[in-house]
Design a protein around this motif. Structure first.
Motif, short mmCIF file in Angstrom:
data_model
loop_
_atom_site.label_atom_id
_atom_site.label_comp_id
_atom_site.label_asym_id
_atom_site.label_seq_id
_atom_site.Cartn_x
_atom_site.Cartn_y
_atom_site.Cartn_z
N THR A 188 2.12 -0.94 -6.47
CA THR A 188 2.53 -1.41 -5.15
C THR A 188 3.04 -2.84 -5.26
OG1 THR A 188 0.27 -2.08 -4.65
CG2 THR A 188 0.93 0.13 -3.95
N ALA B 79 -3.20 9.10 -3.54
CA ALA B 79 -2.92 8.03 -4.49
C ALA B 79 -4.14 7.67 -5.32
CB ALA B 79 -2.42 6.79 -3.75
N GLN B 80 -5.33 8.00 -4.83
CA GLN B 80 -6.56 7.65 -5.53
C GLN B 80 -7.07 8.77 -6.42
OE1 GLN B 80 -9.05 6.58 -2.21
NE2 GLN B 80 -7.80 4.81 -1.68
N THR B 81 -6.38 9.90 -6.46
CA THR B 81 -6.81 10.98 -7.35
C THR B 81 -6.70 10.52 -8.81
OG1 THR B 81 -4.58 11.93 -7.40
CG2 THR B 81 -6.12 12.80 -5.75
N ARG B 82 -7.49 11.14 -9.66
CA ARG B 82 -7.46 10.77 -11.08
C ARG B 82 -6.06 10.97 -11.67
NH1 ARG B 82 -12.49 13.22 -10.63
NH2 ARG B 82 -11.62 15.27 -11.18
N GLU C 66 -10.52 17.55 -6.41
CA GLU C 66 -11.46 16.43 -6.37
C GLU C 66 -12.34 16.44 -5.12
OE1 GLU C 66 -9.80 12.68 -7.39
OE2 GLU C 66 -8.76 13.47 -9.16
N ALA D 174 -3.87 7.87 -9.76
CA ALA D 174 -4.37 6.49 -9.83
C ALA D 174 -3.95 5.88 -11.17
CB ALA D 174 -5.89 6.47 -9.70
N GLU E 293 -4.10 7.56 6.09
CA GLU E 293 -5.54 7.45 5.82
C GLU E 293 -6.15 8.75 5.29
OE1 GLU E 293 -7.14 6.18 9.53
OE2 GLU E 293 -5.92 4.36 9.59
N ALA F 179 -3.36 8.05 1.17
CA ALA F 179 -4.28 7.16 0.45
C ALA F 179 -5.20 7.95 -0.48
CB ALA F 179 -5.08 6.31 1.44
N PRO F 180 -5.83 9.04 -0.03
CA PRO F 180 -6.65 9.83 -0.97
C PRO F 180 -5.83 10.40 -2.12
CG PRO F 180 -7.19 10.39 1.31
CD PRO F 180 -5.97 9.52 1.36
N GLU G 213 0.86 -1.19 0.00
CA GLU G 213 0.00 0.00 0.00
C GLU G 213 0.89 1.23 0.00
OE1 GLU G 213 -0.45 0.33 4.88
OE2 GLU G 213 -2.22 -0.07 3.64
N TRP H 75 -11.53 17.08 -1.91
CA TRP H 75 -10.94 16.61 -0.64
C TRP H 75 -11.09 17.67 0.43
CZ3 TRP H 75 -5.85 18.30 1.29
CH2 TRP H 75 -5.36 17.52 2.34
#
Length: 462
Positions: free
Chosen positions: A111, A100-103, A75, A106, A93, A97-98, A43, A77
């Protein structure tokens, strides 16, 4: 297609998906470059997750990179309260993590990809002619298989978390240290959580005089108050712990100043037994306990304990960079132009001037070490410094020389700084004596940003 054109179409490989690695990816994306982030853990922020129980010194306002903030805000946040102090777990958290999940990021992060080597395609390090025209070859191990990636540039932000310094005084494991591994807790054990059963009601020795040691000592003191049979011994190689006690109320980060003050109170109250000028010279497993042989001013002492927390710092893993042409200081193992600014024998401050590609470059064109690893074996890396490093690197790779060379940083003060005579630090290195006064090496005093209370030790950083 020419080799130069082919190379420029490749991604910039970023090694490590911690705070600085993801910041590098964010800046690269903003610059129109294609990042590929390779993370050894399963992760993002895997190393940070290993000290998830530790609270950072610095509030959220200092822990978020500017480019990362822009990607996240776009986005929707919600940024954490700027004055709140996050734990390592919350850093992952609520931020990593957020991010890494952005458009934008991502799909650009892999990993479970442990980088084991970096070289040039078709060339080992002995070949010079046309070297910069050859793409980098970055080899990672994924699910037990070697996977090679081509890259136009490489930014190594892999950190030093997995490379702890040994307990031995010569930079080598003390005799018996390897065999005593089952009794070693690691640099930031969760003694109030995961490791509680190993230490509650037991005799625990903490080795080291930095913030990692202080954090562990205070956690053990809290445990001792509910488990009175718990005994805590603190071994320090130096003759003073004034540096550990820190700046108190003068510290610009109150949580850091309070840490040292609480350690002092615990020692003065007898909750922690302090051994100064003491070094572990051997370890000998003895059944379900381990005997430490300790050199002290009064001669050799032996003490049998249940567990040892070695807060002796970290060092970089340079093996994977063996085929690259690096310009590293032979002692500090940091880029040679950075080393004089952070060498613990010369510099006692917890910061260095803001710096970028001019300081971090190597003979290997378009290769950079950034983040904690850029400090090599030197102390007190600043997270905000790492963000500025990768901002400069991204600007340089995008061809914006002016932005790459314009570096700046604004950080709070520590309240502790010195340019006086050296003493021996807890990990065997020479440091400057904070008790003898002095200025701040001719530089501003802003200090440790984004360093958790357990990671600001002499050989660590985030």
């Amino acid at each position: 297609m020419s080799s130069a054109t082919a190379t420029s179409s490749l991604p910039v490989v970023v090694i490590g998906a911690g705070p600085v690695g993801l910041a590098a990816a964010a800046h690269l994306v903003e610059r129109g470059l294609e990042p590929l982030v390779l993370e050894a853990g399963e992760e993002v922020g895997a190393a940070v997750s290993q000290w998830s129980h530790v609270r950072l010194f610095s509030p959220w306002r200092y822990n978020i990179d500017a480019a990362a903030r822009r990607l996240l805000t776009a986005e929707g946040w919600t940024e954490p309260a700027p004055k709140r102090l996050p734990t390592g777990g919350e850093l992952v958290e609520e931020y990593l993590a957020p991010l890494a999940q952005t458009r934008a990021l991502a799909g650009r992060i892999v990993t479970g990809a442990r980088v084991v080597a970096v070289s040039r395609e078709g060339l080992d390090k002995t070949h010079s002619r046309g070297r910069g025209d050859h793409p980098f070859l970055v080899r990672a191990v994924v699910a037990g298989r070697a996977v090679d990636h081509g890259a136009r540039a490489v930014v190594d932000t892999s950190g030093t978390w997995t490379q702890t310094n040994p307990l031995g005084t010569a930079g080598l494991p003390a005799p018996g240290e390897v065999e005593a591994a089952p009794f070693l807790l690691g640099p930031l054990p969760d003694v109030l959580g995961r490791e509680r059963q190993r230490v509650a009601g037991k005799h625990v020795v903490v080795v080291g005089a930095g913030h990692s040691a202080a954090n562990t000592l205070l956690s053990l003191v809290r445990l001792r108050r509910s488990e009175p049979a718990t005994r805590v011994t603190w071994l320090v190689r130096g003759a003073s712990v004034a540096r550990t006690y820190g700046g108190g109320d003068a510290d610009g980060l109150p949580a850091r100043g309070m840490l040292g003050s609480e350690v002092r109170q615990a020692v003065e109250a007898g909750e922690v037994e302090l051994w100064l000028s003491s070094a572990v010279t051997a370890l000998q497993p003895a059944g379900d306990r381990v005997e430490l042989v300790v050199a002290t001013p009064d001669g050799e002492r032996r003490v049998t304990v249940d567990a040892v927390a070695g807060a002796t710092g970290f060092r970089p893993d340079l093996a994977m960079l063996r085929e690259l042409r690096l310009d590293l200081d032979p002692g500090v193992e940091a880029p040679s132009r950075l080393a004089p600014l952070i060498d613990p024998e010369l510099h006692s401050c917890g910061t260095v001037p803001a710096h970028g590609t001019d300081v971090l470059s190597h003979p290997e064109q378009d290769f950079y070490i950034a983040g904690m690893k850029s400090y090599g074996r030197a102390p007190t890396f600043l997270l905000a410094t790492g963000y500025e490093q990768v901002r400069s690197i991204a600007a340089h790779l995008a061809g914006d020389a002016a932005a790459a060379s314009t570096v700046q940083l604004e950080l709070p003060e520590t309240g502790v700084c010195s340019t006086a005579e050296p003493v021996i630090d807890a990990d065997g290195s020479a440091i400057l004596n904070p008790e003898t006064g002095g200025g701040c090496c001719g530089a501003p005093e802003p200090q440790l940003i984004g360093i958790p209370t357990g990671l600001a030790h002499g050989r660590s950083a985030l």
